[in-house]
Design an enzyme around this catalytic site. Structure first.
Site, PDB file in Angstrom:
ATOM      1  N   GLY A  66      27.174  63.314  71.187  1.00 41.33           N
ATOM      2  CA  GLY A  66      26.629  61.962  71.293  1.00 41.33           C
ATOM      3  C   GLY A  66      25.216  62.073  71.581  1.00 41.33           C
ATOM      4  O   GLY A  66      24.459  61.234  71.178  1.00 41.33           O
TER       5      GLY A  66
ATOM      6  N   GLU B 266      23.959  62.512  68.050  1.00 41.53           N
ATOM      7  CA  GLU B 266      23.769  61.363  67.520  1.00 41.53           C
ATOM      8  C   GLU B 266      22.867  59.968  68.031  1.00 41.53           C
ATOM      9  O   GLU B 266      22.294  59.322  67.183  1.00 41.53           O
ATOM     10  CB  GLU B 266      25.653  60.891  67.597  1.00 41.53           C
ATOM     11  CG  GLU B 266      26.531  61.701  66.806  1.00 41.53           C
ATOM     12  CD  GLU B 266      27.663  61.421  67.589  1.00 41.53           C
ATOM     13  OE1 GLU B 266      28.159  61.477  68.451  1.00 41.53           O
ATOM     14  OE2 GLU B 266      28.744  61.259  66.432  1.00 41.53           O
TER      15      GLU B 266
ATOM     16  N   GLU C 280      32.014  68.411  69.215  1.00 41.97           N
ATOM     17  CA  GLU C 280      33.386  67.759  69.512  1.00 41.97           C
ATOM     18  C   GLU C 280      34.487  68.796  69.068  1.00 41.97           C
ATOM     19  O   GLU C 280      35.414  68.366  69.852  1.00 41.97           O
ATOM     20  CB  GLU C 280      33.411  66.423  68.827  1.00 41.97           C
ATOM     21  CG  GLU C 280      32.315  65.582  69.377  1.00 41.97           C
ATOM     22  CD  GLU C 280      30.949  65.495  68.674  1.00 41.97           C
ATOM     23  OE1 GLU C 280      30.659  66.435  67.957  1.00 41.97           O
ATOM     24  OE2 GLU C 280      30.168  64.546  68.732  1.00 41.97           O
TER      25      GLU C 280
ATOM     26  N   ALA D  84      28.512  62.545  74.800  1.00 45.47           N
ATOM     27  CA  ALA D  84      29.321  61.554  75.259  1.00 45.47           C
ATOM     28  C   ALA D  84      29.876  62.065  76.621  1.00 45.47           C
ATOM     29  O   ALA D  84      30.313  63.376  76.843  1.00 45.47           O
ATOM     30  CB  ALA D  84      30.380  61.010  74.364  1.00 45.47           C
TER      31      ALA D  84
END
Ligand code: CAA
Length: 258
Positions: free
Chosen positions: A109, A112, A132, A66
């Site tokens: 992300g 993911e 993260e 992300a």
């Protein structure tokens, strides 16, 4: 012309190829990427001429996570009110089969996003992880759940708690990816897999996907009952008639995707 800036959309027969296109940020997934990838994928999902969707990045990065710079200034209420990241869930609800072709970094992300796809193919250069924790946060697009279901608690816990990454070989041994291929063959291989899937009966491929996905949501007995209902239902398709007739006639089937 593609109406999107951060994702390129190409059609190759019954296969669609989505290529993340934010090279300067290693395909970091900001809100624009989320909106565009989900929008493009949902449009393809509604298209009866498309039988499989491939999602890929660049050689260096599938996606490095992300967008940290976009998230940095947010506070709790911003994140809560905007329901940050929730639109990504829609990618996991596509009915058309999807293939992630992962080369380079698939972190946070990015990992993911790959796990939201149905088939995960990795280049030998792929690097997976949920780092993260090193930023003082935790996964937010399902990583703690999907990684744990894919590789089990032992590895998922270690990856989420230490932020260490896995190379492609470890990811394959752990069951995160279906296969590892040389980097220069990744896209061709992913497109070949997609073409194979897209050549099957579309409704039957959709039901096969639904049945496998159900294994993650229910008990064994309920899952088998669900499969049995779908199994009986496929006998209502023209493609079951064609597929079985072709076998008996010793010829290749021509599915009508109905
Ligand atoms: N967000 C925003 N920008 C990012 C980014 C990210 N996740 N990852 C890389 N970039 C940017 C860098 O800031 C850099 O931009 P500038 O040139 O403007 O400085 C550019 O992409 C190139 O990156 P690097 O110079 O860092 O490239 P590198 O080859 O030296 O390192 C890397 C590559 C190891 C992947 C490193 O970029 C990195 O560690 N990235 C962050 C990985 C990460 O922590 N991901 C998790 C994000 S949080 C998350 O994903 C939450 C969630 O669960 C959804």
């Amino acid at each position: 012309a593609t109406p999107y800036e951060t994702v390129l959309v190409e059609r190759k027969g019954r296969t669609a190829l989505l290529t993340l296109n934010r090279p300067k940020a290693l395909n970091a997934l900001n809100l624009q990427v989320m909106k565009e990838v989900v929008g493009a994928a949902e449009a393809l999902d509604r298209d009866p001429e498309i039988g499989c969707i491939v999602l890929t990045g660049s050689a260096k990065a599938f996606a490095a996570g992300a967008d940290i710079k976009e998230m940095q200034p947010q506070d709790y209420v911003d994140m809560y009110l905007s329901d940050w990241f929730t639109a990504w869930d829609r990618l996991g609800r596509l009915r058309t089969p999807t293939v992630a072709a992962v080369s380079g970094y698939a972190l946070g992300g990015g990992c993911e996003l790959a796990m939201l796809c149905d088939i995960l193919l990795a280049a030998d250069t792929a690097v997976f992880g949920q780092p993260e924790i090193k930023l003082g946060v935790i996964p937010g697009i399902g990583g703690s759940q999907r990684l744990t279901r894919a590789v089990g608690k032992a590895k998922a816990m270690e990856l989420c708690l230490t932020g260490r990454t896995m190379d492609a070989g470890e990811a394959e041994r752990a069951g995160l990816v279906s296969r590892v291929v040389p980097a220069d063959q990744l896209l061709a291989e992913a497109l070949a897999v997609a073409e194979t899937v897209a050549g099957m009966s579309k409704p039957v491929a959709m039901m096969a996907k639904e049945a496998v996905d159900r294994a993650f949501e229910t008990t064994l007995a309920e899952g088998v009952r669900f499969e049995r209902r779908l199994f009986h239902a496929v006998f209502a398709t023209a493609d079951q008639k064609e597929g079985m007739a072709a076998f008996v006639d010793k010829r290749p089937p021509t599915f009508t995707h109905r």
